[in-house]
Design a protein around this motif. Structure first.
Motif, short mmCIF file in Angstrom:
data_model
loop_
_atom_site.label_atom_id
_atom_site.label_comp_id
_atom_site.label_asym_id
_atom_site.label_seq_id
_atom_site.Cartn_x
_atom_site.Cartn_y
_atom_site.Cartn_z
N VAL A 335 42.10 61.76 84.21
CA VAL A 335 43.12 62.69 83.73
C VAL A 335 43.93 62.05 82.61
O VAL A 335 44.30 60.88 82.69
N LYS A 336 44.20 62.83 81.57
CA LYS A 336 45.16 62.49 80.52
C LYS A 336 46.17 63.63 80.47
O LYS A 336 45.79 64.81 80.54
N ASN A 337 47.45 63.28 80.35
CA ASN A 337 48.47 64.33 80.40
C ASN A 337 48.31 65.34 79.28
O ASN A 337 48.54 66.53 79.46
N GLU A 338 47.90 64.86 78.10
CA GLU A 338 47.61 65.73 76.98
C GLU A 338 46.43 65.15 76.20
O GLU A 338 46.09 63.97 76.36
N VAL A 339 45.82 65.95 75.35
CA VAL A 339 44.72 65.48 74.52
C VAL A 339 45.21 64.35 73.62
O VAL A 339 46.23 64.48 72.94
N GLY A 340 44.50 63.23 73.64
CA GLY A 340 44.86 62.09 72.80
C GLY A 340 45.80 61.10 73.44
O GLY A 340 45.96 59.98 72.92
N SER A 341 46.42 61.45 74.54
CA SER A 341 47.32 60.49 75.19
C SER A 341 46.51 59.36 75.82
O SER A 341 45.40 59.56 76.30
N GLY A 342 47.06 58.17 75.78
CA GLY A 342 46.38 57.00 76.35
C GLY A 342 45.58 56.23 75.33
O GLY A 342 45.28 55.05 75.53
N GLY A 343 45.19 56.87 74.22
CA GLY A 343 44.53 56.15 73.14
C GLY A 343 43.06 55.85 73.34
O GLY A 343 42.45 55.21 72.51
N GLY A 344 42.45 56.30 74.42
CA GLY A 344 41.04 56.01 74.67
C GLY A 344 40.21 57.27 74.80
O GLY A 344 40.74 58.39 74.88
N ALA A 345 38.89 57.11 74.79
CA ALA A 345 37.97 58.24 74.97
C ALA A 345 37.86 58.54 76.45
O ALA A 345 37.38 57.72 77.24
N ASN A 382 42.72 71.22 79.28
CA ASN A 382 41.33 71.23 78.83
C ASN A 382 40.49 70.41 79.81
O ASN A 382 40.93 69.35 80.26
N MET A 383 39.29 70.89 80.10
CA MET A 383 38.44 70.22 81.09
C MET A 383 37.00 70.17 80.59
O MET A 383 36.52 71.08 79.90
N SER A 384 36.30 69.10 80.93
CA SER A 384 34.86 69.00 80.68
C SER A 384 34.20 68.37 81.88
O SER A 384 34.86 67.70 82.69
N LEU A 385 32.90 68.58 81.99
CA LEU A 385 32.11 67.98 83.08
C LEU A 385 31.04 67.09 82.47
O LEU A 385 30.43 67.42 81.46
N SER A 386 30.82 65.94 83.10
CA SER A 386 29.76 65.01 82.70
C SER A 386 28.97 64.60 83.93
O SER A 386 29.40 64.84 85.07
N GLY A 387 27.83 63.97 83.71
CA GLY A 387 27.01 63.48 84.81
C GLY A 387 26.59 62.05 84.56
O GLY A 387 26.25 61.69 83.42
N ALA A 388 26.62 61.21 85.59
CA ALA A 388 26.25 59.80 85.46
C ALA A 388 25.23 59.43 86.52
O ALA A 388 25.31 59.89 87.66
N VAL A 389 24.23 58.62 86.12
CA VAL A 389 23.23 58.10 87.06
C VAL A 389 22.96 56.64 86.71
O VAL A 389 23.24 56.19 85.60
N PHE A 390 22.39 55.92 87.66
CA PHE A 390 21.95 54.54 87.45
C PHE A 390 20.44 54.53 87.63
O PHE A 390 19.94 54.47 88.73
N SER A 391 19.71 54.63 86.50
CA SER A 391 18.24 54.54 86.57
C SER A 391 17.87 53.10 86.30
O SER A 391 18.19 52.22 87.08
#
Length: 626
Positions: A335-345, A382-391
């Motif tokens: 979670v980021k409070n607003e877009v761009g807050s925190g300075g990271g992706a 704003n929300m997005s979904l991603s998926g992660a796996v360890f192959s």
């Protein structure tokens, strides 16, 4: 005669060399061989007659690359020598009896002696590489013994402290011999490291999630982490290794289904009501990130009857995690409070937590599973979904773009948000059922390959099961039909004209199409026979007339191809085969894909992204080829 694969990929990209193990069919002597070329469209180098290909784990060190170059040169010389022998044989057969024929015989014998010398030189090259393989296998065996001893010590220590070992641990101990075989069958990861070595590397070198998410000093773009990037593919795909990374949608069907549901699911009335509540809440102004996080938790927990927690990684805590009792990370929230807050992706930061968990806390579960995780990123409304796996490496792909959660009842953006929440609702029980079944399901032995392992046969003989043998490119693989071991070529793509392929196969101008299936999220699985052939570009004496006949037959059947480059034409003896029917289709309906490679490839006039494929384009390629 055994069959071998020749293949192409739609994007022109270099592919690192992949080793093969060759065994003489007449003597049974095993020979090692590295045979994948470093070209824009990778394809196997022509093998010697009477040799079949087996699986060989990756070899480390500069010796492998030096031997690969020497072997490639020797292969080319042998091919040229074989052509010279064939020409000398033809001259000898046509010569009249007498002194001229005797001279032709001497020439023929000299050419055969030259060919024999080159084959002996290749044999020496292969023997040296085999010695390198034997040394590597000995080291890996010693490492496996150390791992097994360490596991037993950990179990003993746990018993002394009075902590029982979980059922998953017991299952792992029982399956340990099978796990050893699994790692041997599946091969190793990037640059020769297996999954456990990669997990150890991630635990040691991957920095905190907040630090790595920044494109500044100490972040993912820092030169200090270049050696780590091949093992953690987090949306920022810009290296050669990334181009060989298998997409998440082909490594886990649950995550693939989430992406499809987000694009096309029909939300229920309950989904729409919930989306309205979320939009109303997230449109508010929150003073801190913690306040926004708590409200988002409250909404998701109440709607889906779940309970989030914060996982402590020592140097940081997650914004919200849903774990399974057997050790799986089902969902993670950033979670980021607003877009761009925190300075990271935000996507990279969330992916780091998934990678750290899979490489650390997942522990024993990692031996059975790719540890699929649904990642939810919330940045303001704003929300997005991603998926992660360890192959064989950690892979994270975005499943959706950033979706607005603002209250906009008359905008289609609200429907997009409702689909995303519907996808999350449907995915949670699937993830729960998956992790519930980890102990009871059969041990999955090929975690670094796509999840499909069967297809419906084109001849109507039902389901056919196969096993992956080798990754040839990002989306192309060599496999074998189970249980009899027939070699097949396996390809995954977004579009494919099975009708054009079958028409050409029936006419004798394409490899047999054994089966095809449409998978989740629009992917196609294509399985065809291996063909003992050479790509057109590597032929010395090119069979022009058979190629003309093949293109004529394609157009006569009402189809166009669209990509008749030399890499998509195979030659076996005097026969010509067309392959790679991704862009093919009926005349007047087939179109080129978007994002074609215009930088490295010159296309016919009128050929462009989204435009019609025409017969004149195929003929333009034909003229260039001959």
């Amino acid at each position: 005669m055994p069959r071998f694969a020749s293949f192409s990929s739609s994007a022109a990209s270099k592919v690192p060399s992949r080793p093969r193990l060759l065994t003489s069919c007449t003597t049974g002597v095993e020979l090692a061989c590295v045979g994948w070329s470093h070209r824009a469209h990778a394809r196997p180098v022509l093998p010697l007659r009477g040799i079949r290909v087996l699986r060989l784990p990756s070899l480390r060190g500069h010796h492998r690359h030096r031997m690969s170059g020497e072997e490639a040169k020797l292969k080319l010389k042998i091919q040229q020598a074989e052509a010279a022998v064939a020409r000398a044989q033809k001259v000898y057969d046509e010569a009249e009896p007498g002194s001229v024929k005797d001279s032709c015989l001497q020439l023929l014998l000299a050419e055969k002696a030259s060919l024999l010398a080159k084959e002996k030189a290749l044999d020496s090259c292969l023997q040296l590489l085999l010695a390198e393989k034997a040394s590597l296998l000995a080291k890996e065996k010693a490492l496996e013994q150390v791992r097994e001893k360490d596991l037993l010590q950990q179990r003993a220590a746990a018993g002394k402290r009075g902590r029982g070992v979980t059922s998953v641990d017991d299952h792992y101990h029982d399956q340990l011999p099978h796990l050893k075989k699994a790692r041997t069958d599946a091969g190793t990861g990037v640059e020769g490291l297996d999954r456990e070595e990669i997990a150890a590397l991630i635990n040691k070198k991957l920095p905190t999630a907040s630090s790595y998410s920044k494109a500044t000093a100490g972040g993912w773009a820092d030169n200090r982490y270049k050696t780590l990037q091949p093992y953690v593919n987090f949306h920022r795909q810009h290296t050669l290794q990334d181009q060989r990374t298998i997409p998440v949608a082909l490594l886990d069907p649950i995550l693939a289904q989430i992406a499809e549901d987000c694009a096309s699911a029909a939300p229920t009335q309950g989904d729409c009501i919930f989306t309205t509540r979320v939009a109303s809440a997230m449109s508010e102004n929150f003073k801190t990130e913690g306040e926004r996080t708590d409200k988002f938790w409250e909404l998701l927990e109440h709607e889906n009857s779940i309970k989030f927690q914060r996982i402590d990684f020592g140097d940081a805590k997650t914004d919200g995690s849903l774990t399974h009792p057997k050790g799986g990370l089902m969902v993670n929230i950033e979670v980021k409070n607003e877009v761009g807050s925190g300075g990271g992706a935000i996507h990279v930061q969330n992916a780091v937590y998934a990678a750290k968990y899979a490489a650390g806390q997942a522990g024993v579960l990692r031996q059975f599973s790719t540890c699929p995780t649904l990642l939810i990123e919330l940045a303001g409304p704003n929300m997005s979904l991603s998926g992660a796996v360890f192959s064989n490496v950690v892979v994270c792909d975005q499943l959706t773009p950033m979706v607005s959660l603002l209250w906009q009842p008359h905008s289609p953006l609200m429907l997009q948000a409702a689909r995303c929440f519907a996808a999350v609702r449907m995915a949670l029980p699937r993830l729960l059922a998956y992790y519930d079944s980890v102990q009871s399901q059969a041990l999955r032995q090929q975690l670094d390959f796509p999840y499909p392992t069967s297809f419906t046969a084109s001849d109507g003989n039902g389901r056919v099961h196969f096993k992956y043998v080798q990754q040839l490119s990002c989306l192309c693989f060599r496999g074998s039909i189970q249980p009899h071991g027939q070699s097949v070529f396996i390809k995954f793509c977004r579009s494919y004209s099975t009708a054009a392929h079958q028409a050409m196969a029936t006419a004798g101008y394409a490899p047999a199409l054994l089966g095809f299936e449409q998978l989740v999220q629009g992917w196609w699985l294509i399985v065809q026979e291996f063909v003992d052939a050479v790509p057109w570009d590597e032929m010395v004496d090119k069979p022009v007339e058979p190629l003309k006949a093949a293109v004529c037959a394609l157009h006569a059947a009402g189809f166009v191809h669209g990509d008749l480059r030399g890499c998509n034409i195979l030659v076996a003896a005097s026969a010509v085969y067309l392959i790679d029917f991704e862009w093919a289709g009926l005349v007047g309906t087939a179109t080129y894909p978007y994002f074609m490679n215009h930088a490295d490839i010159q296309w016919p006039d009128g050929a462009g992204d989204g435009r019609l494929v025409t017969e004149s384009h195929d003929l333009w390629w034909l003229r260039n080829l001959i």
